[in-house]
Scaffold this motif. Structure first.
Motif, PDB file in Angstrom:
ATOM      1  N   GLN A 187      -0.270 -55.358  -4.604  1.00 24.29           N
ATOM      2  CA  GLN A 187      -0.307 -56.639  -5.314  1.00 24.29           C
ATOM      3  C   GLN A 187      -1.400 -56.645  -6.381  1.00 24.29           C
ATOM      4  O   GLN A 187      -1.186 -57.096  -7.511  1.00 24.29           O
ATOM      5  CB  GLN A 187      -0.568 -57.778  -4.324  1.00 24.29           C
ATOM      6  N   ALA A 188      -2.579 -56.156  -6.017  1.00 17.85           N
ATOM      7  CA  ALA A 188      -3.701 -56.141  -6.957  1.00 17.85           C
ATOM      8  C   ALA A 188      -3.388 -55.270  -8.169  1.00 17.85           C
ATOM      9  O   ALA A 188      -3.719 -55.623  -9.311  1.00 17.85           O
ATOM     10  CB  ALA A 188      -4.963 -55.648  -6.257  1.00 17.85           C
ATOM     11  N   LEU A 189      -2.744 -54.138  -7.939  1.00 15.97           N
ATOM     12  CA  LEU A 189      -2.393 -53.242  -9.046  1.00 15.97           C
ATOM     13  C   LEU A 189      -1.388 -53.904  -9.986  1.00 15.97           C
ATOM     14  O   LEU A 189      -1.499 -53.791 -11.210  1.00 15.97           O
ATOM     15  CB  LEU A 189      -1.822 -51.933  -8.497  1.00 15.97           C
ATOM     16  N   VAL A 190      -0.411 -54.609  -9.424  1.00 22.66           N
ATOM     17  CA  VAL A 190       0.600 -55.286 -10.246  1.00 22.66           C
ATOM     18  C   VAL A 190      -0.042 -56.381 -11.094  1.00 22.66           C
ATOM     19  O   VAL A 190       0.217 -56.496 -12.298  1.00 22.66           O
ATOM     20  CB  VAL A 190       1.714 -55.875  -9.360  1.00 22.66           C
ATOM     21  N   THR A 191      -0.897 -57.193 -10.471  1.00 17.45           N
ATOM     22  CA  THR A 191      -1.555 -58.269 -11.216  1.00 17.45           C
ATOM     23  C   THR A 191      -2.473 -57.703 -12.292  1.00 17.45           C
ATOM     24  O   THR A 191      -2.512 -58.203 -13.421  1.00 17.45           O
ATOM     25  CB  THR A 191      -2.350 -59.175 -10.262  1.00 17.45           C
ATOM     26  N   GLY A 192      -3.210 -56.644 -11.955  1.00 21.04           N
ATOM     27  CA  GLY A 192      -4.084 -56.022 -12.945  1.00 21.04           C
ATOM     28  C   GLY A 192      -3.313 -55.473 -14.129  1.00 21.04           C
ATOM     29  O   GLY A 192      -3.720 -55.635 -15.287  1.00 21.04           O
ATOM     30  N   GLU A 193      -2.189 -54.825 -13.848  1.00 21.21           N
ATOM     31  CA  GLU A 193      -1.362 -54.277 -14.927  1.00 21.21           C
ATOM     32  C   GLU A 193      -0.831 -55.395 -15.818  1.00 21.21           C
ATOM     33  O   GLU A 193      -0.791 -55.265 -17.046  1.00 21.21           O
ATOM     34  CB  GLU A 193      -0.203 -53.477 -14.339  1.00 21.21           C
ATOM     35  N   TYR A 194      -0.445 -56.504 -15.197  1.00 26.12           N
ATOM     36  CA  TYR A 194       0.068 -57.630 -15.976  1.00 26.12           C
ATOM     37  C   TYR A 194      -1.014 -58.194 -16.900  1.00 26.12           C
ATOM     38  O   TYR A 194      -0.758 -58.487 -18.071  1.00 26.12           O
ATOM     39  CB  TYR A 194       0.578 -58.732 -15.044  1.00 26.12           C
TER      40      TYR A 194
END
Length: 333
Positions: free
Chosen positions: A43-50
């Protein structure tokens, strides 16, 4: 002066989020040391990428997080090159014995505490070794004072905690204690979600509430589609049918709603089509056709004032001209 923008991200899913409060395994690790789960790391990786892909809207000058490991871990995964400012005023609402003992242990050692908790209520009750709502409010007011003094006009990122964010939301949006408790019971901020406040006039306006990148409609309009709709609209407003439509609307004094926005801070925005053309909520002309297309696409956005939190009705930009043509046909043009 306020910061230009405050972006608040709740930490991603942690060990504590998948355990019950009375799970004895929680006692093996201090609450503030809970790590993210594998799902939380993703989840953290997805939000960071966004955030990185949309840095034009979500860039920041400084990043803050709490002393809790799950928040620090989330920020590190989101933005691995960032050195955050650790601030205890962002720590989660601490429930003392209820965070460190099982319900059975509390009932055995503090038999009257459950009744006191129920009597005093969610906001005012302070457990042994814990905080109450006033304590959290004071921490937030202190933190906001520093933001206004040292980060005025800047963009600020905060990676924090779910209940703390409800207190922050209450203060920023001037909500009541009852409304905050209702949100706590019915609509907590989701793990790794994004909430944004932007500077407006002398205050801050809630512009994004509990948004998850996975909420994005995979069929959302492309830039080419939007640009084509803007060009088509510009051409349509030069036609006889357009001016005939405005004449009909002027005669009937109709005002057709294209877009409306009501957020959790009691802000209201709207876009209408009337005999004067496109007008806003103050009945002033809107000459920016890109704004018209964007409003048509969103159609309706409801914030925390409604039962449908952040529900949106999407329309394709290519539907705008057919919609205008249908208005013409229905009026004999």
């Amino acid at each position: 002066m306020w910061p230009k923008q405050i972006i608040v991200v709740r930490h991603a899913e942690s060990e504590g989020n998948i355990r019950q409060m009375d799970d004895n395994s929680s006692a093996q690790v201090p609450n503030h040391q809970f790590s993210l789960t594998k799902n939380g790391e993703a989840q953290a990786l997805v939000t960071g990428e966004y955030l990185r892909k949309n840095s034009e809207f979500f860039g920041f000058d400084v990043a803050f997080t709490s002393t809790f490991w799950r928040a620090q871990q989330t920020l590190h995964l989101m933005c691995p090159k960032i050195v955050p400012r650790i601030d205890a005023r962002l720590d989660e609402f601490w429930r003392g014995i209820w965070h460190t003992m099982s319900k059975e242990e509390v009932e055995k050692l503090y038999p009257a505490e459950a009744k006191i908790k129920e009597r005093e209520g969610w906001y005012h009750y302070r457990a042994f070794g814990g905080q109450n709502g006033q304590d959290v409010d004071l921490m937030i007011y202190s933190f906001l004072a520093d933001l206004r003094e040292f980060w005025s006009g800047k963009r600020v990122l905060i990676v924090g905690h779910g209940t703390w964010m409800i207190f922050f939301w209450r203060i920023m949006c001037r909500r009541s204690i009852a409304e905050a408790e209702k949100r706590y019971q019915e609509k907590k901020f989701r793990n790794a979600s994004i909430t944004v406040f932007e500077q407006k006039d002398d205050g801050m306006k809630l512009t994004i509430d509990d948004f998850l990148p996975k909420d994005i409609d995979s069929g959302q309009a492309t830039t080419d589609e939007i640009n084509k709709a803007i060009n088509d609209l510009a051409n349509f407003t030069k036609t006889v049918r357009w001016w005939g439509l405005l004449g009909k609307l002027g005669q009937s004094k109709e005002r057709l709603k294209i877009y409306s926005y009501d957020d959790a801070c009691d802000m209201h925005e709207a876009l209408y089509l009337s005999g004067e053309g496109f007008i806003n909520e103050h009945l002033r002309p809107v000459g920016n056709l890109a704004e018209v297309v964007e409003g048509f696409m969103v159609n309706v956005f409801y914030g925390a004032e409604t039962n449908e939190w952040n529900s949106q009705q999407h329309r394709r930009p290519s539907q705008l001209i057919p919609w205008l043509e249908s208005l013409c046909l229905s009026r004999g043009l």
